[in-house]
Design an enzyme around this catalytic site. Structure first.
Site, PDB file in Angstrom:
ATOM      1  N   GLU A  74      45.613  29.515  26.943  1.00  0.00           N
ATOM      2  CA  GLU A  74      45.701  30.306  25.739  1.00  0.00           C
ATOM      3  C   GLU A  74      47.179  31.025  25.670  1.00  0.00           C
ATOM      4  O   GLU A  74      47.380  32.195  25.181  1.00  0.00           O
ATOM      5  CB  GLU A  74      44.758  31.373  25.342  1.00  0.00           C
ATOM      6  CG  GLU A  74      43.626  30.701  25.046  1.00  0.00           C
ATOM      7  CD  GLU A  74      42.325  31.601  24.846  1.00  0.00           C
ATOM      8  OE1 GLU A  74      42.472  32.748  24.472  1.00  0.00           O
ATOM      9  OE2 GLU A  74      41.043  30.978  24.707  1.00  0.00           O
TER      10      GLU A  74
ATOM     11  N   ASN B  59      44.880  24.748  29.063  1.00  0.00           N
ATOM     12  CA  ASN B  59      43.633  24.962  27.902  1.00  0.00           C
ATOM     13  C   ASN B  59      44.101  25.758  27.040  1.00  0.00           C
ATOM     14  O   ASN B  59      44.623  26.841  27.115  1.00  0.00           O
ATOM     15  CB  ASN B  59      42.537  25.625  28.837  1.00  0.00           C
ATOM     16  CG  ASN B  59      41.240  25.526  28.219  1.00  0.00           C
ATOM     17  OD1 ASN B  59      40.626  24.461  27.657  1.00  0.00           O
ATOM     18  ND2 ASN B  59      40.340  26.488  28.186  1.00  0.00           N
TER      19      ASN B  59
ATOM     20  N   HIS C 125      36.732  24.838  19.461  1.00  0.00           N
ATOM     21  CA  HIS C 125      35.859  25.901  18.663  1.00  0.00           C
ATOM     22  C   HIS C 125      36.036  25.666  17.088  1.00  0.00           C
ATOM     23  O   HIS C 125      37.104  25.885  16.664  1.00  0.00           O
ATOM     24  CB  HIS C 125      36.178  27.299  19.003  1.00  0.00           C
ATOM     25  CG  HIS C 125      36.064  27.618  20.354  1.00  0.00           C
ATOM     26  ND1 HIS C 125      34.729  27.809  20.944  1.00  0.00           N
ATOM     27  CD2 HIS C 125      36.979  28.184  21.393  1.00  0.00           C
ATOM     28  CE1 HIS C 125      34.976  28.142  22.134  1.00  0.00           C
ATOM     29  NE2 HIS C 125      35.920  28.469  22.551  1.00  0.00           N
TER      30      HIS C 125
ATOM     31  N   GLU D 261      35.445  23.408  25.460  1.00  0.00           N
ATOM     32  CA  GLU D 261      34.607  24.779  24.754  1.00  0.00           C
ATOM     33  C   GLU D 261      33.851  24.546  23.455  1.00  0.00           C
ATOM     34  O   GLU D 261      34.043  25.166  22.775  1.00  0.00           O
ATOM     35  CB  GLU D 261      35.433  26.042  24.830  1.00  0.00           C
ATOM     36  CG  GLU D 261      36.387  26.325  26.146  1.00  0.00           C
ATOM     37  CD  GLU D 261      36.980  27.765  26.285  1.00  0.00           C
ATOM     38  OE1 GLU D 261      36.791  28.369  25.081  1.00  0.00           O
ATOM     39  OE2 GLU D 261      37.794  27.754  26.943  1.00  0.00           O
TER      40      GLU D 261
ATOM     41  N   ASP E 260      32.013  24.205  20.337  1.00  0.00           N
ATOM     42  CA  ASP E 260      30.944  24.784  19.630  1.00  0.00           C
ATOM     43  C   ASP E 260      31.291  24.585  18.136  1.00  0.00           C
ATOM     44  O   ASP E 260      32.411  24.554  17.617  1.00  0.00           O
ATOM     45  CB  ASP E 260      30.634  25.980  19.902  1.00  0.00           C
ATOM     46  CG  ASP E 260      31.733  27.049  20.000  1.00  0.00           C
ATOM     47  OD1 ASP E 260      32.806  26.940  19.324  1.00  0.00           O
ATOM     48  OD2 ASP E 260      31.420  27.990  20.669  1.00  0.00           O
TER      49      ASP E 260
HETATM   50  O1  G3I Z   1      30.059  42.334  31.605  1.00  0.00           O
HETATM   51  C1  G3I Z   1      29.912  43.374  30.590  1.00  0.00           C
HETATM   52  C2  G3I Z   1      28.878  44.539  30.775  1.00  0.00           C
HETATM   53  O2  G3I Z   1      29.071  45.034  31.840  1.00  0.00           O
HETATM   54  C3  G3I Z   1      28.828  45.305  29.586  1.00  0.00           C
HETATM   55  O3  G3I Z   1      27.907  46.194  29.738  1.00  0.00           O
HETATM   56  C4  G3I Z   1      28.941  44.804  28.251  1.00  0.00           C
HETATM   57  C5  G3I Z   1      29.104  45.696  26.998  1.00  0.00           C
HETATM   58  O4  G3I Z   1      30.155  44.946  25.918  1.00  0.00           O
HETATM   59  O5  G3I Z   1      29.986  43.860  28.187  1.00  0.00           O
HETATM   60  C6  G3I Z   1      30.087  42.787  29.272  1.00  0.00           C
HETATM   61  O6  G3I Z   1      31.345  41.979  29.175  1.00  0.00           O
HETATM   62  C7  G3I Z   1      31.455  41.163  28.134  1.00  0.00           C
HETATM   63  C8  G3I Z   1      31.432  39.656  28.552  1.00  0.00           C
HETATM   64  O7  G3I Z   1      31.469  38.806  27.673  1.00  0.00           O
HETATM   65  C9  G3I Z   1      30.158  39.117  29.592  1.00  0.00           C
HETATM   66  O8  G3I Z   1      29.118  39.275  28.867  1.00  0.00           O
HETATM   67  C10 G3I Z   1      32.468  41.347  27.310  1.00  0.00           C
HETATM   68  O9  G3I Z   1      32.303  42.697  26.640  1.00  0.00           O
HETATM   69  C11 G3I Z   1      32.795  40.328  26.422  1.00  0.00           C
HETATM   70  O10 G3I Z   1      33.919  40.616  25.695  1.00  0.00           O
HETATM   71  C12 G3I Z   1      32.599  38.980  26.973  1.00  0.00           C
HETATM   72  O11 G3I Z   1      33.140  38.057  26.139  1.00  0.00           O
HETATM   73  C13 G3I Z   1      33.329  36.643  26.593  1.00  0.00           C
HETATM   74  C14 G3I Z   1      34.755  36.307  25.841  1.00  0.00           C
HETATM   75  O12 G3I Z   1      35.131  34.887  26.267  1.00  0.00           O
HETATM   76  C15 G3I Z   1      35.602  37.482  26.296  1.00  0.00           C
HETATM   77  O13 G3I Z   1      37.215  36.737  26.082  1.00  0.00           O
HETATM   78  C16 G3I Z   1      32.380  35.698  26.247  1.00  0.00           C
HETATM   79  O14 G3I Z   1      31.346  35.723  26.900  1.00  0.00           O
HETATM   80  C17 G3I Z   1      32.747  34.148  26.353  1.00  0.00           C
HETATM   81  O15 G3I Z   1      32.215  33.339  25.930  1.00  0.00           O
HETATM   82  C18 G3I Z   1      34.356  34.137  25.999  1.00  0.00           C
HETATM   83  O16 G3I Z   1      35.020  32.736  26.187  1.00  0.00           O
HETATM   84  C19 G3I Z   1      36.081  32.575  25.687  1.00  0.00           C
HETATM   85  C20 G3I Z   1      36.836  31.466  26.817  1.00  0.00           C
HETATM   86  O17 G3I Z   1      36.905  32.247  28.087  1.00  0.00           O
HETATM   87  C21 G3I Z   1      38.091  31.363  26.384  1.00  0.00           C
HETATM   88  N1  G3I Z   1      38.341  30.754  25.311  1.00  0.00           N
HETATM   89  C22 G3I Z   1      37.741  31.384  24.232  1.00  0.00           C
HETATM   90  C23 G3I Z   1      36.206  31.662  24.606  1.00  0.00           C
HETATM   91  C24 G3I Z   1      35.421  32.427  23.328  1.00  0.00           C
HETATM   92  O18 G3I Z   1      36.157  33.870  23.026  1.00  0.00           O
END
Ligand code: G3I
Length: 302
Positions: free
Chosen positions: A127, A170, A207, A235, A237
């Site tokens: 990105e 990517n 996406h 990715e 969806d």
């Molecule tokens: O691990 C912490 C946890 O300790 C905490 O209690 C909780 C409370 O909010 O947060 C947890 O972290 C979260 C993490 O996912 C793991 O679940 C983050 O807040 C959350 O922001 C994070 O979101 C991820 C996101 O990337 C962040 O950028 C999504 O799961 C994940 O699916 C998403 O994936 C991205 C790709 O890597 C790149 N392209 C876009 C895609 C969708 O956004």
């Protein structure tokens, strides 16, 4: 064939999913994972905030959990991701330019070395291009302090660490051919190829909204492939997961020889980052949705 992975394999492709290490103990989840998918991308476990939360302190435990699962079940791995402006710990953005350069080099080196031999393809840079009409790199600590060359530098470093992993760029919203962002990434890949900067693949995150892919998606994949890179849907969806939108997406890939495979961004709707959009192939109970059947049929017809 009766599973997504086996159906894709008939045309030499893979079918993968994002996996969260914390869900591997859920037997509904792991049963579907091991029945349907032959490629895994860690959803968060190989990102910088997890793997190097403070400078020089590496944590590969969550990533190893997923790699070990994949090895035990004959699945390949995509590594996601080495250089990205999100999920980047605060200490990185606070560094001076020269410190940032050595921290980036060290991060790529340590992470790729740890997982060497276990990763089919790495998202080396994720990105890096701006949304909208500029066609230029986005502002980020890497761009702002290291300049335009940071992407090339990351790929050269990655190649030197693990010459046998495929190295991917990517991004999202690069599926519509005429978009400035698509053209920006295309011109970068063309330039890299012309100057022998090591790049092997481009990941189209895919996406999509409820309408599915843009009508030019297959053209985009074809044009990138013609530069001499593999293309991958990394990715996928689709809001509301309509069968026809999923079928057009799979068809765009299978009609392009160098489209190596497709990864969906999660298994059940309840596993998705897109809360309330029901964008995946399995419902909250793990039952295959209509879109699952349309994907399977499209793969089997390829
Ligand atoms: O691990 C912490 C946890 O300790 C905490 O209690 C909780 C409370 O909010 O947060 C947890 O972290 C979260 C993490 O996912 C793991 O679940 C983050 O807040 C959350 O922001 C994070 O979101 C991820 C996101 O990337 C962040 O950028 C999504 O799961 C994940 O699916 C998403 O994936 C991205 C790709 O890597 C790149 N392209 C876009 C895609 C969708 O956004």
């Amino acid at each position: 064939a009766g599973s997504l992975g086996a159906a894709a394999a008939q045309s030499g492709r893979y079918f993968g999913t994002a996996v969260a290490a914390g869900r591997l103990g859920d037997s509904t989840y792991s049963t579907i994972l091991d029945r349907e998918f032959n490629m895994i991308t860690p959803e968060n476990e190989m990102k910088w905030d997890t793997t190097e939360p403070s400078r020089g302190n590496f944590n590969f435990g969550p990533g190893d959990q997923i790699v070990n699962h994949a090895a035990a079940h004959g699945q390949k791995m995509r590594g996601h991701t080495l250089v990205w402006h999100n999920q980047l710990p605060g200490w990185v953005s606070g560094l001076s330019a020269s410190d940032l350069q050595s921290a980036m080099d060290n991060h790529i080196t340590q992470e790729m070395t740890h997982f060497k031999g276990k990763i089919y393809a790495w998202d080396v840079v994720n990105e890096a291009f701006a949304d909208g009409g500029s066609g230029q790199h986005r502002s980020s600590p890497f761009q702002d302090k290291l300049g335009n060359g940071f992407i090339e530098h990351a790929f050269r470093t990655a190649r030197s660490v693990d010459p046998s992993a495929k190295l991917c760029y990517n991004d999202y919203n690069i599926e519509n051919w005429t978009d400035a962002k698509t053209q920006g990434v295309y011109n970068m890949v063309k330039d890299f190829k012309a100057r022998s900067v090591p790049i092997d693949c481009v990941g189209f995150q895919s996406h999509f909204g409820a309408g599915g892919p843009p009508s030019s998606f297959q053209t985009t994949l074809t044009n990138f492939a013609a530069l001499g890179v593999d293309v991958q849907l990394t990715e996928l969806d689709i809001a509301q997961a309509s069968s026809s939108a999923y079928a057009s997406t799979v068809n765009a890939c299978v009609h392009v020889t160098r489209c190596a495979g497709i990864t969906v961004w999660g298994i059940r709707d309840s596993d998705s980052w897109r809360t309330g959009e029901n964008p995946l192939l399995f419902d909250n109970n793990g039952n295959p949705k209509a879109a699952y059947t349309s994907v399977l049929n499209a793969l089997n017809a390829a």
